[in-house]
Write a protein that holds these residues in place. Sequence first.
Motif, mmCIF file in Angstrom:
data_model
loop_
_atom_site.group_PDB
_atom_site.id
_atom_site.type_symbol
_atom_site.label_atom_id
_atom_site.label_comp_id
_atom_site.label_asym_id
_atom_site.label_seq_id
_atom_site.Cartn_x
_atom_site.Cartn_y
_atom_site.Cartn_z
ATOM 1 N N UNK A 1 -27.989 -24.614 7.432
ATOM 2 C CA UNK A 1 -28.207 -25.733 8.362
ATOM 3 C C UNK A 1 -29.679 -26.158 8.415
ATOM 4 N N UNK A 2 -30.575 -25.268 8.009
ATOM 5 C CA UNK A 2 -32.018 -25.533 8.074
ATOM 6 C C UNK A 2 -32.572 -26.052 6.763
ATOM 7 N N UNK A 3 -31.680 -26.377 5.787
ATOM 8 C CA UNK A 3 -32.153 -26.726 4.438
ATOM 9 C C UNK A 3 -33.064 -27.961 4.450
ATOM 10 N N UNK A 4 -34.224 -27.818 3.813
ATOM 11 C CA UNK A 4 -35.137 -28.938 3.576
ATOM 12 C C UNK A 4 -35.545 -28.874 2.102
ATOM 13 N N UNK A 5 -36.303 -29.855 1.652
ATOM 14 C CA UNK A 5 -36.834 -29.814 0.287
ATOM 15 C C UNK A 5 -38.301 -29.408 0.352
ATOM 16 N N UNK A 6 -38.672 -28.381 -0.405
ATOM 17 C CA UNK A 6 -40.065 -27.954 -0.518
ATOM 18 C C UNK A 6 -40.509 -28.280 -1.940
ATOM 19 N N UNK A 7 -41.476 -29.176 -2.075
ATOM 20 C CA UNK A 7 -41.861 -29.698 -3.395
ATOM 21 C C UNK A 7 -40.624 -30.154 -4.169
ATOM 22 N N UNK A 8 -39.710 -30.802 -3.464
ATOM 23 C CA UNK A 8 -38.537 -31.388 -4.097
ATOM 24 C C UNK A 8 -37.379 -30.435 -4.315
ATOM 25 N N UNK A 9 -37.575 -29.147 -3.995
ATOM 26 C CA UNK A 9 -36.495 -28.171 -4.231
ATOM 27 C C UNK A 9 -35.912 -27.715 -2.907
ATOM 28 N N UNK A 10 -34.590 -27.634 -2.860
ATOM 29 C CA UNK A 10 -33.963 -27.262 -1.589
ATOM 30 C C UNK A 10 -34.251 -25.796 -1.264
ATOM 31 N N UNK A 11 -34.481 -25.530 0.006
ATOM 32 C CA UNK A 11 -34.795 -24.174 0.448
ATOM 33 C C UNK A 11 -34.399 -24.015 1.909
ATOM 34 N N UNK A 12 -34.181 -22.756 2.325
ATOM 35 C CA UNK A 12 -33.880 -22.461 3.728
ATOM 36 C C UNK A 12 -35.209 -22.419 4.498
ATOM 37 N N UNK A 13 -35.429 -23.389 5.393
ATOM 38 C CA UNK A 13 -36.722 -23.430 6.090
ATOM 39 C C UNK A 13 -36.853 -22.291 7.100
ATOM 40 N N UNK A 14 -35.737 -21.638 7.453
ATOM 41 C CA UNK A 14 -35.811 -20.508 8.391
ATOM 42 C C UNK A 14 -36.423 -19.274 7.723
ATOM 43 N N UNK A 15 -36.343 -19.186 6.397
ATOM 44 C CA UNK A 15 -36.866 -18.010 5.692
ATOM 45 C C UNK A 15 -38.253 -18.260 5.110
ATOM 46 N N UNK A 16 -38.777 -19.468 5.314
ATOM 47 C CA UNK A 16 -40.119 -19.780 4.811
ATOM 48 C C UNK A 16 -41.114 -19.648 5.952
ATOM 49 N N UNK A 17 -42.142 -18.835 5.743
ATOM 50 C CA UNK A 17 -43.216 -18.795 6.733
ATOM 51 C C UNK A 17 -44.043 -20.066 6.578
ATOM 52 N N UNK A 18 -44.403 -20.672 7.712
ATOM 53 C CA UNK A 18 -45.178 -21.918 7.650
ATOM 54 C C UNK A 18 -46.477 -21.706 6.868
ATOM 55 N N UNK A 19 -47.142 -20.559 7.086
ATOM 56 C CA UNK A 19 -48.413 -20.318 6.385
ATOM 57 C C UNK A 19 -48.208 -20.244 4.870
ATOM 58 N N UNK A 20 -47.017 -19.835 4.448
ATOM 59 C CA UNK A 20 -46.768 -19.666 3.019
ATOM 60 C C UNK A 20 -46.431 -20.987 2.332
ATOM 61 N N UNK A 21 -46.166 -22.048 3.107
ATOM 62 C CA UNK A 21 -45.905 -23.355 2.486
ATOM 63 C C UNK A 21 -47.060 -24.320 2.730
ATOM 64 N N UNK A 22 -48.217 -23.760 3.093
ATOM 65 C CA UNK A 22 -49.441 -24.548 3.218
ATOM 66 C C UNK A 22 -49.604 -25.400 1.958
ATOM 67 N N UNK A 23 -49.920 -26.703 2.150
ATOM 68 C CA UNK A 23 -50.242 -27.568 1.019
ATOM 69 C C UNK A 23 -48.998 -28.064 0.260
ATOM 70 N N UNK A 24 -47.807 -27.715 0.735
ATOM 71 C CA UNK A 24 -46.603 -28.159 0.028
ATOM 72 C C UNK A 24 -46.109 -29.500 0.573
ATOM 73 N N UNK A 25 -45.264 -30.166 -0.225
ATOM 74 C CA UNK A 25 -44.570 -31.389 0.190
ATOM 75 C C UNK A 25 -43.227 -31.017 0.785
ATOM 76 N N UNK A 26 -43.001 -31.406 2.020
ATOM 77 C CA UNK A 26 -41.738 -31.089 2.687
ATOM 78 C C UNK A 26 -40.957 -32.390 2.911
ATOM 79 N N UNK A 27 -39.691 -32.386 2.560
ATOM 80 C CA UNK A 27 -38.816 -33.510 2.905
ATOM 81 C C UNK A 27 -37.704 -32.993 3.799
#
Lengths: 162, 323
Positions: free
Chosen positions: A46-72
């Motif tokens: 339910x939390x799926x977003x695109x990180x640099x164009x690739x789908x990922x579970x945003x609940x398992x991504x630490x915000x600090x670890x996606x620094x500088x990425x493109x989120x859709x």
Amino acid sequence: MEITLRVNGVPRKADVDPRMSLLDLLRERLGLIGAKKGCDHGQCGACTVLIDGRRANSCLALAVAVDDRDITTVEGLADGDELHPLQAAFIEHDAFQCGYCTPGQLCSAEGMLGEPGPSAITEDLLTDPGLTPDEIRERMSGNLCRCGAYVNIVTAIGEVAR
Amino acid sequence: MKPFEYARAASPAEAVRGFAPGTMYLGGGTNLVDLMKLGVAEPERLLDVSRLPLDAIEQTDGDRVRVGATVRNTDLAAHPVIRSRYPMLARAVLAGASGQVRNVATVGGNLLQRTRCTYFQDVSRPCNKRRPGSGCPAIEGDHAGLAVLGASDACVATHPSDMAVALAALGADVHVTGPGGDRIIPMPGLHRLPGDEPERDTVLEPGDLITAVELPPPPPGASHYRKVRERSSFAFALVSVAAVLDVRDGAVAGCRIALGGVAHVPWRAERAEQALIGGPATGEAFLQAAETELEQAGPLPRNAYKVPLARNLIVATLEELAP
């Protein structure tokens, strides 16, 4: 920690605790409540977003670890008032009931349509199988729908895939 | 979640230098972040190694293929060389998790996801792996999905990776750098049986960092990966098998068999392999070999079904591979 993301094309700065997930950052700090918190463990999609164009579970991504990425997020799929083809197809084919899983289904489908290669059910690993209903079901297995709207979700995605 | 510091390493050497007690390396985070949310993993410091320049898949000398540790599972399975020359590995990776998880999960992290069970993930329950000496409720409780081979009185958890089962069958080399220097660990030697130290999943020492997995030339013969699970997608294996079979003039010239979902490690079925080499490639021989392997099984009341399931899956897979 200070981080900078591009969210739906817009640069956003945030000062975050290392414990904060990307999902919580989007929902609680950036006001983007499309992505939903279902299981919060990467199992429901339910939390799926695109990180640099690739789908990922945003609940398992630490915000600090996606620094500088493109989120859709789902909020970034439409072009102004013009719905994304997947959004239009979901409406056309009645591909939801309660709607809670829908933002994740849409982002997951958008990512899935751009993913190369075979799936676990593809017979010949070297030949593009095309997005048959079975291929769509397998590739979308990271998104649960407790209303059971799967039949129409597969139809909607299949229409856009054609 | 317990507070922690976060830092990012720019090179493997910097990561190893920056490692201190209480540090954990962070790859894609699909297992570690989940365990941190559950209170199972409580690092004082995360050292993010997911952006290290280890994301290449390249042919190396001797017809080998080197897969960098930060290659994402999706990219490994989709790579033309992996699909054409290592189809068993591509199939194993594709059988694991979901599209979202495979997009994020790294090759190094896939190997180092925790060997686990539901009690390990529930901090309100005892668990010898999480809290050594506290006991194993799975042995008396819910162990239907757990180990039937190589388990101990201390732990019956299983390693859930599909990829690792294929790597065990291939005999891939795991490249490691660490405070003690560089070394190579041939699969399935990375993981260890629980014994009386179930808290240790692998033979790695503190600060060790996986930098690559190197695939030997594909073994001759036909290969396949089959996985049996409770639903057809996005579930751990009850039993899986990675198998390679090379038959010449009706006799087995070469054979590799590894099992998933049945042990604390990806289980290389060496006894079955030995029983088959040089003999006929018949269903009868496959059955005898599988039974030879599974004589070592020590099932519990609620996972005994895994023994005939593993036997039948080995036989069916080999029959499919036999000419």
